[in-house]
Design a protein around this motif. Structure first.
Motif, PDB file in Angstrom:
ATOM      1  N   LYS A 254      -3.200   1.480  15.206  1.00  0.00           N
ATOM      2  CA  LYS A 254      -3.432   1.133  13.806  1.00  0.00           C
ATOM      3  C   LYS A 254      -4.840   1.543  13.377  1.00  0.00           C
ATOM      4  N   VAL A 255      -5.810   1.240  14.212  1.00  0.00           N
ATOM      5  CA  VAL A 255      -7.195   1.608  13.894  1.00  0.00           C
ATOM      6  C   VAL A 255      -7.332   3.130  13.839  1.00  0.00           C
ATOM      7  N   GLN A 256      -6.738   3.837  14.790  1.00  0.00           N
ATOM      8  CA  GLN A 256      -6.817   5.289  14.785  1.00  0.00           C
ATOM      9  C   GLN A 256      -6.133   5.867  13.554  1.00  0.00           C
ATOM     10  N   TRP A 257      -4.989   5.308  13.171  1.00  0.00           N
ATOM     11  CA  TRP A 257      -4.293   5.778  11.974  1.00  0.00           C
ATOM     12  C   TRP A 257      -5.171   5.586  10.740  1.00  0.00           C
ATOM     13  N   MET A 258      -5.829   4.431  10.660  1.00  0.00           N
ATOM     14  CA  MET A 258      -6.724   4.179   9.527  1.00  0.00           C
ATOM     15  C   MET A 258      -7.880   5.180   9.519  1.00  0.00           C
ATOM     16  N   LEU A 259      -8.447   5.465  10.681  1.00  0.00           N
ATOM     17  CA  LEU A 259      -9.541   6.435  10.753  1.00  0.00           C
ATOM     18  C   LEU A 259      -9.093   7.821  10.315  1.00  0.00           C
ATOM     19  N   ASP A 260      -7.865   8.190  10.662  1.00  0.00           N
ATOM     20  CA  ASP A 260      -7.345   9.510  10.323  1.00  0.00           C
ATOM     21  C   ASP A 260      -6.877   9.631   8.873  1.00  0.00           C
ATOM     22  N   HIS A 261      -6.354   8.534   8.298  1.00  0.00           N
ATOM     23  CA  HIS A 261      -5.710   8.623   6.990  1.00  0.00           C
ATOM     24  C   HIS A 261      -6.436   7.915   5.851  1.00  0.00           C
ATOM     25  N   ALA A 262      -7.421   7.139   6.146  1.00  0.00           N
ATOM     26  CA  ALA A 262      -8.092   6.381   5.091  1.00  0.00           C
ATOM     27  C   ALA A 262      -9.522   6.879   4.889  1.00  0.00           C
ATOM     28  N   ARG A 263      -9.643   8.173   4.760  1.00  0.00           N
ATOM     29  CA  ARG A 263     -10.960   8.770   4.514  1.00  0.00           C
ATOM     30  C   ARG A 263     -11.135   9.026   3.023  1.00  0.00           C
ATOM     31  N   GLY A 264     -12.349   8.978   2.593  1.00  0.00           N
ATOM     32  CA  GLY A 264     -12.638   9.293   1.204  1.00  0.00           C
ATOM     33  C   GLY A 264     -12.731   8.046   0.344  1.00  0.00           C
ATOM     34  N   HIS A 265     -12.858   8.306  -0.964  1.00  0.00           N
ATOM     35  CA  HIS A 265     -13.073   7.213  -1.912  1.00  0.00           C
ATOM     36  C   HIS A 265     -12.027   7.187  -3.014  1.00  0.00           C
ATOM     37  N   LYS A 266     -10.910   7.849  -2.804  1.00  0.00           N
ATOM     38  CA  LYS A 266      -9.848   7.814  -3.804  1.00  0.00           C
ATOM     39  C   LYS A 266      -9.234   6.418  -3.821  1.00  0.00           C
ATOM     40  N   PHE A 267      -8.642   6.075  -4.957  1.00  0.00           N
ATOM     41  CA  PHE A 267      -8.124   4.730  -5.154  1.00  0.00           C
ATOM     42  C   PHE A 267      -7.123   4.293  -4.072  1.00  0.00           C
ATOM     43  N   PRO A 268      -6.091   5.087  -3.735  1.00  0.00           N
ATOM     44  CA  PRO A 268      -5.144   4.640  -2.694  1.00  0.00           C
ATOM     45  C   PRO A 268      -5.820   4.415  -1.345  1.00  0.00           C
TER      46      PRO A 268
ATOM     47  N   CYS B 114       0.808  -1.212   0.000  1.00  0.00           N
ATOM     48  CA  CYS B 114       0.000   0.000   0.000  1.00  0.00           C
ATOM     49  C   CYS B 114       0.847   1.269   0.000  1.00  0.00           C
ATOM     50  N   ASN B 115       2.158   1.117  -0.138  1.00  0.00           N
ATOM     51  CA  ASN B 115       3.087   2.259  -0.112  1.00  0.00           C
ATOM     52  C   ASN B 115       2.979   3.063   1.174  1.00  0.00           C
ATOM     53  N   ILE B 116       2.817   2.376   2.288  1.00  0.00           N
ATOM     54  CA  ILE B 116       2.754   3.019   3.595  1.00  0.00           C
ATOM     55  C   ILE B 116       4.076   2.771   4.302  1.00  0.00           C
ATOM     56  N   GLN B 117       4.740   3.857   4.634  1.00  0.00           N
ATOM     57  CA  GLN B 117       6.017   3.786   5.325  1.00  0.00           C
ATOM     58  C   GLN B 117       5.815   4.204   6.773  1.00  0.00           C
ATOM     59  N   ARG B 118       5.458   3.263   7.613  1.00  0.00           N
ATOM     60  CA  ARG B 118       5.281   3.543   9.034  1.00  0.00           C
ATOM     61  C   ARG B 118       5.501   2.262   9.804  1.00  0.00           C
ATOM     62  N   PRO B 119       5.902   2.379  11.047  1.00  0.00           N
ATOM     63  CA  PRO B 119       6.123   1.162  11.832  1.00  0.00           C
ATOM     64  C   PRO B 119       4.802   0.447  12.117  1.00  0.00           C
TER      65      PRO B 119
ATOM     66  N   LEU C  18      -8.975   3.529  -0.847  1.00  0.00           N
ATOM     67  CA  LEU C  18      -9.763   2.303  -0.968  1.00  0.00           C
ATOM     68  C   LEU C  18      -8.870   1.073  -0.834  1.00  0.00           C
ATOM     69  N   VAL C  19      -7.710   1.092  -1.463  1.00  0.00           N
ATOM     70  CA  VAL C  19      -6.760  -0.019  -1.360  1.00  0.00           C
ATOM     71  C   VAL C  19      -6.351  -0.225   0.094  1.00  0.00           C
ATOM     72  N   GLN C  20      -6.056   0.859   0.803  1.00  0.00           N
ATOM     73  CA  GLN C  20      -5.653   0.760   2.203  1.00  0.00           C
ATOM     74  C   GLN C  20      -6.745   0.133   3.059  1.00  0.00           C
ATOM     75  N   LYS C  21      -7.972   0.578   2.870  1.00  0.00           N
ATOM     76  CA  LYS C  21      -9.085   0.032   3.656  1.00  0.00           C
ATOM     77  C   LYS C  21      -9.305  -1.451   3.362  1.00  0.00           C
ATOM     78  N   LEU C  22      -9.272  -1.803   2.095  1.00  0.00           N
ATOM     79  CA  LEU C  22      -9.457  -3.206   1.729  1.00  0.00           C
ATOM     80  C   LEU C  22      -8.319  -4.079   2.244  1.00  0.00           C
ATOM     81  N   ALA C  23      -7.094  -3.586   2.135  1.00  0.00           N
ATOM     82  CA  ALA C  23      -5.936  -4.351   2.592  1.00  0.00           C
ATOM     83  C   ALA C  23      -5.969  -4.536   4.105  1.00  0.00           C
ATOM     84  N   PHE C  24      -6.367  -3.506   4.839  1.00  0.00           N
ATOM     85  CA  PHE C  24      -6.466  -3.608   6.292  1.00  0.00           C
ATOM     86  C   PHE C  24      -7.500  -4.660   6.687  1.00  0.00           C
TER      87      PHE C  24
END
Length: 106
Positions: free
Chosen positions: A46-60, A34-39, A62-68
């Motif tokens: 992890k859940v909080q990071w996803m809530l903060d950074h995986a908003r919207g419907h753009k392709f990247p 997912c091209n995510i560079q974080r520990p 969506l990939v992050q949400k599905l991969a998680f």
């Protein structure tokens, strides 16, 4: 209860999904995909990071949400497979299934 991934530690939510070498390897591959560079962090982080950074419907995003979601699902599925069926799938195969599920949902 001992970790079913045979690392010798006690199983817990944190351990199972993030600290066990088996799941840590899977998360590393998924984050890289997912091209995510974080520990790899704790469950709540992890859940909080996803809530903060995986908003919207753009392709990247969506990939992050599905991969998680696919990662959590397949790590849990592999845990249950080992516990209840005494069947073992290598991490590489679990990663391939995560990729397949994420790609098929796109």
């Amino acid at each position: 209860a001992s970790c079913v991934f045979n690392c010798g530690d006690e199983e817990s939510l944190e351990h199972l999904f993030f600290h066990c070498p088996f799941s840590h390897n899977i998360w590393g591959s998924v984050l890289s995909m997912c091209n995510i560079q974080r520990p790899i962090s704790q469950w709540s982080d992890k859940v909080q990071w996803m809530l903060d950074h995986a908003r919207g419907h753009k392709f990247p995003t969506l990939v992050q949400k599905l991969a998680f979601a696919a990662s959590v699902y397949h790590i849990w599925l592999e845990r249950n497979r080992r516990c209840f069926k005494n069947e073992f799938m290598p991490a590489k195969e679990v990663i391939n299934r995560i990729k397949h599920d994420a790609a098929s949902k796109l």
